[in-house]
Design a protein around this motif. Structure first.
Motif, PDB file in Angstrom:
ATOM      1  N   ALA A 133       0.827  -0.991   0.173  1.00  0.00           N
ATOM      2  CA  ALA A 133       0.062  -0.026   0.218  1.00  0.00           C
ATOM      3  C   ALA A 133       1.066   1.191  -0.140  1.00  0.00           C
ATOM      4  N   PHE A 134       1.679   1.239   0.584  1.00  0.00           N
ATOM      5  CA  PHE A 134       2.431   2.543   0.870  1.00  0.00           C
ATOM      6  C   PHE A 134       3.731   2.938  -0.575  1.00  0.00           C
ATOM      7  N   ARG A 135       4.276   1.724  -1.158  1.00  0.00           N
ATOM      8  CA  ARG A 135       4.993   1.693  -2.046  1.00  0.00           C
ATOM      9  C   ARG A 135       3.992   2.147  -3.338  1.00  0.00           C
ATOM     10  N   MET A 136       2.442   2.047  -3.155  1.00  0.00           N
ATOM     11  CA  MET A 136       1.553   2.347  -4.593  1.00  0.00           C
ATOM     12  C   MET A 136       1.590   3.921  -3.665  1.00  0.00           C
ATOM     13  N   MET A 137       1.200   4.330  -2.712  1.00  0.00           N
ATOM     14  CA  MET A 137       0.631   5.761  -2.052  1.00  0.00           C
ATOM     15  C   MET A 137       2.549   6.197  -2.992  1.00  0.00           C
ATOM     16  N   VAL A 138       3.284   6.158  -2.814  1.00  0.00           N
ATOM     17  CA  VAL A 138       4.836   6.329  -2.933  1.00  0.00           C
ATOM     18  C   VAL A 138       4.801   6.929  -4.796  1.00  0.00           C
ATOM     19  N   ASP A 139       4.097   5.732  -5.306  1.00  0.00           N
ATOM     20  CA  ASP A 139       3.474   5.853  -6.992  1.00  0.00           C
ATOM     21  C   ASP A 139       2.363   7.599  -7.257  1.00  0.00           C
ATOM     22  N   VAL A 140       2.174   7.390  -6.831  1.00  0.00           N
ATOM     23  CA  VAL A 140       1.161   8.470  -6.608  1.00  0.00           C
ATOM     24  C   VAL A 140       2.015  10.026  -6.493  1.00  0.00           C
ATOM     25  N   GLY A 141       2.557  10.151  -6.013  1.00  0.00           N
ATOM     26  CA  GLY A 141       3.856  10.720  -5.818  1.00  0.00           C
ATOM     27  C   GLY A 141       3.028  12.180  -5.249  1.00  0.00           C
TER      28      GLY A 141
END
Length: 338
Positions: A133-141
């Motif tokens: 979940a946190f990896r995807m949040m970071v991807d959003v920027g």
């Protein structure tokens, strides 16, 4: 044993989330694809456990709220799909962890992961999903979106510890119980709603409106769950009816019944909650005491109160199909008691 109650009145026949489902169908298809992709791993047990819960029929209300909230403010990228998936992974991880803490055997009509693979595997796969979940949040920027969801993750964990500290404590006050459910349940609803306008770069007032909507929707949702445990159906509740009672959870109907009861009745509650005297006969007596003291009805009344606060939070926003759909979610959550 089943105890059947009509837990409320004034149900709106049209209360449903069909509008929300319709508006988010295409985006949810992308969310579901991303869920399957991000739940994958070369470690065989991880997708087995994750998919056991992910595929078990939850409504995925929280990610749909994220998608609709982003649409409401004209968002056109793909960040809302990643954030919605993050929200669902956070929720799934919480369920995996909850079932271990609560020693639950059933979830959404199926055996819990902990009963099949064990407590250790359930906790670790929950941790894996949080990491994804946190990896995807970071991807959003979006640092703001990351801040909102990471804060929610911390608050949820705090709520779990608060609940653990208050376990079987019949002196728990209504305010203390609200603090627990605000952290455990409402915080994620609030974050799920707020990140929509955040990535759409909406103004502070719009963010605040969706944040308040989500928080109060979450409180209403959990209070209805509290009531359903003493007279709903397993289908509506997503777990066995009476589980809260058997696990000795001090929820609002118990708090109100204990405080309003006679000395003899309080003795019953101490035996049931503190000493685990929670067989079917005890559950039937518990429901009878709740009816006598209006505890279930008042729990539903408080849920309706928070539902109206959620409704008022959206009132200043411009009319849109998404606004209508989010308002319908409030009615749907409350209508589960009928």
């Amino acid at each position: 044993m089943g105890v059947v109650l009509n837990l409320g009145s004034g149900k709106r026949e049209t209360a449903s989330i069909e509008g929300l489902i319709s508006l988010t169908t295409s985006d949810m298809a992308r969310v579901n694809e991303l869920i399957l992709s991000k739940a994958g791993s070369d470690v065989e047990m991880i997708p087995e456990i994750a998919n056991h819960l992910i595929s078990s029929g939850g409504k995925r209300l929280r990610p749909m709220v994220t998608l609709a909230a982003a649409q409401m403010f004209g968002y056109s990228g793909d960040g809302h799909v990643k954030l919605a998936t993050s929200v669902e992974f956070m929720h799934t991880a919480t369920l995996l962890h909850d079932d271990v803490v609560d020693e639950s055997d059933m979830r959404r009509g199926k055996k819990t992961a902990r009963t099949i693979w064990g407590n250790q595997a359930s906790v670790l796969v929950g941790d894996f999903l949080l990491g994804q979940a946190f990896r995807m949040m970071v991807d959003v920027g979006s640092l703001d979106a990351l801040d909102i969801l990471s804060t929610a993750a911390s608050v949820i964990a705090e709520g779990e510890v608060m609940q653990l500290a208050a376990a079987k404590n019949l002196e728990t006050t209504e305010d203390e119980h609200f603090a627990v459910i605000k952290a455990k349940t409402a915080a994620l609803f609030s974050a799920a709603a707020e990140v929509g306008p955040v990535i759409a770069k909406a103004g502070r007032a719009d963010r605040a409106a969706l944040r308040s909507y989500g928080m109060n929707l979450g409180l209403a949702f959990q209070l209805i769950d509290d009531a359903l445990d003493y007279g709903g159906s397993s289908k509506d509740l997503g777990k066995n009816v009476g589980d809260d009672f058997r696990e000795g959870k001090v929820t609002l109907p118990v708090i109100l019944s204990y405080r309003r009861g006679s000395a003899a009745e309080r003795g019953f509650w101490k035996a049931a909650i503190e000493d685990n005297a929670t067989d079917d006969a005890a559950l039937e007596k518990a429901v009878g005491l709740m009816k006598r003291h209006g505890a279930i009805a008042d729990t539903i009344g408080r849920a309706r109160h928070f539902g109206e606060i959620a409704r008022d939070a959206l009132a200043p926003l411009d009319a849109s199909p998404q606004k209508v759909a989010l308002l319908d979610v409030i009615d749907f959550c409350i209508s589960r008691v009928n």
